[in-house]
Design an enzyme around this catalytic site. Structure first.
Site, mmCIF file in Angstrom:
data_model
loop_
_atom_site.group_PDB
_atom_site.id
_atom_site.type_symbol
_atom_site.label_atom_id
_atom_site.label_comp_id
_atom_site.label_asym_id
_atom_site.label_seq_id
_atom_site.Cartn_x
_atom_site.Cartn_y
_atom_site.Cartn_z
ATOM 1 N N TRP A 26 67.986 -107.440 31.650
ATOM 2 C CA TRP A 26 67.437 -108.475 32.516
ATOM 3 C C TRP A 26 66.400 -109.289 31.762
ATOM 4 O O TRP A 26 65.606 -108.753 31.004
ATOM 5 C CB TRP A 26 66.792 -107.834 33.739
ATOM 6 N N GLY A 85 56.646 -83.402 26.865
ATOM 7 C CA GLY A 85 57.419 -84.618 27.103
ATOM 8 C C GLY A 85 58.780 -84.647 26.444
ATOM 9 O O GLY A 85 59.527 -83.659 26.437
ATOM 10 N N ILE A 86 59.113 -85.810 25.875
ATOM 11 C CA ILE A 86 60.421 -86.009 25.265
ATOM 12 C C ILE A 86 60.640 -85.058 24.100
ATOM 13 O O ILE A 86 61.725 -84.503 23.918
ATOM 14 C CB ILE A 86 60.581 -87.477 24.822
ATOM 15 N N THR A 116 57.587 -88.770 31.833
ATOM 16 C CA THR A 116 56.776 -87.835 31.063
ATOM 17 C C THR A 116 55.517 -87.508 31.868
ATOM 18 O O THR A 116 55.221 -88.173 32.866
ATOM 19 C CB THR A 116 56.387 -88.457 29.719
ATOM 20 N N ASP A 122 49.300 -82.060 12.013
ATOM 21 C CA ASP A 122 48.886 -83.432 12.294
ATOM 22 C C ASP A 122 49.817 -84.359 11.527
ATOM 23 O O ASP A 122 49.867 -84.317 10.284
ATOM 24 C CB ASP A 122 47.434 -83.627 11.851
ATOM 25 N N VAL A 123 50.574 -85.201 12.228
ATOM 26 C CA VAL A 123 51.578 -86.034 11.551
ATOM 27 C C VAL A 123 50.962 -87.146 10.708
ATOM 28 O O VAL A 123 51.689 -87.853 10.001
ATOM 29 C CB VAL A 123 52.593 -86.634 12.545
ATOM 30 N N TYR A 145 50.711 -100.575 20.575
ATOM 31 C CA TYR A 145 51.855 -99.698 20.813
ATOM 32 C C TYR A 145 53.170 -100.444 20.595
ATOM 33 O O TYR A 145 54.079 -99.947 19.913
ATOM 34 C CB TYR A 145 51.773 -99.160 22.236
#
Length: 255
Positions: free
Chosen positions: A255, A21-22, A196, A67-68, A161
């Site tokens: 918006w 992904g990113i 992603t 592992d973070v 999240y």
């Protein structure tokens, strides 16, 4: 008048979440801009593949399974980065997960896992990176947050999240202020809807069409469109920018 310097030549960078992904796109983009890159992610073909692709392009790279949520593993990753590449001066913290559940039904374990990875993992990554950068008196960190840290996404049940990403934004500002007089800049990037692997599965096609309809530019971002903002914030061209949350959302939050 000299042109702004966006080059990262001779710098050593660490990217968490570099396996896909990113994070993968940014790791490759930093290498294309001249940096050598330590690729951090859970063990697997993703992080190894990113490092191999960077090496094939002519830059140096290493894959470090990490592992973070483990502070000792992060400290070891930074030490290995400096031992095998060079002094760490750049970092992008992308590691994160997402899932959904109604808040009133969400198990504590689901809440905690997202908070542990998406928020605490970013703090621990910054802490490990800063131990090196502060010692050397220079460095730049970019944390990947989300526009979900500033708005609540219509139709997505993800209180955990959203909360974690809001915390990342304010964490980045807080660290920026703590380290401003010690040579380390800290900023965050808040992507909007991005193509992603998670958002390109056939089963979410209808949801993606709604995402695109709600975005003024009429589409999702590609992962490559997050590279330029990251390179800018890390580079000397942004030398007077710290504590910024840069929205890269195709106009969504207007918006």
């Amino acid at each position: 008048m000299t042109a702004p310097n966006f080059a990262l030549d001779g710098r050593t960078a660490l990217v968490t979440g570099a396996g896909s992904g990113i994070g993968r796109a940014i790791a490759l983009g930093l290498a294309a801009s001249g940096a050598d890159v330590a690729c951090i992610d859970l063990a697997g073909p993703g992080v190894d593949g990113t490092a191999k692709e960077i090496t094939a392009s002519g830059r140096r790279a290493i894959a470090i399974p990490t592992d973070v949520t483990d502070p000792d593993a992060l400290a070891q990753a930074v030490a290995r980065t400096e031992a095998e590449l060079d002094e760490l001066t750049l970092a992008v913290n992308c590691a994160g997960i997402a899932n959904a559940a109604p808040a009133e039904e969400m198990p504590l374990s689901q809440w905690q896992k997202v908070i542990d990875i998406d928020y605490t993992g970013v703090f621990l990554s910054c802490q490990a990176e800063a131990h090196s950068m502060l010692k050397h008196g220079r460095g730049s960190i970019v944390n990947i947050a989300s526009m979900s840290g500033s708005i609540v996404n219509r139709g997505l049940l993800q209180a955990h999240y959203n909360s974690a990403k809001a915390a990342v934004i304010h964490l980045s500002k807080s660290l920026a202020m703590e380290w401003a007089d010690r040579g380390v800049r800290v900023n965050s990037i808040s992507p909007g809807y991005t193509a992603t692997p998670m958002n390109t599965r056939p089963e979410v096609a209808d949801q993606v069409r709604q995402f695109e309809a709600d975005t003024p530019l009429g589409r999702m971002a590609t992962v490559d469109e997050l590279v330029g903002p990251a390179v800018f914030l890390l580079s000397d061209a942004a030398s007077f920018i710290t504590g910024l949350d840069l929205l890269v959302d195709g106009g969504f939050t207007c918006w």
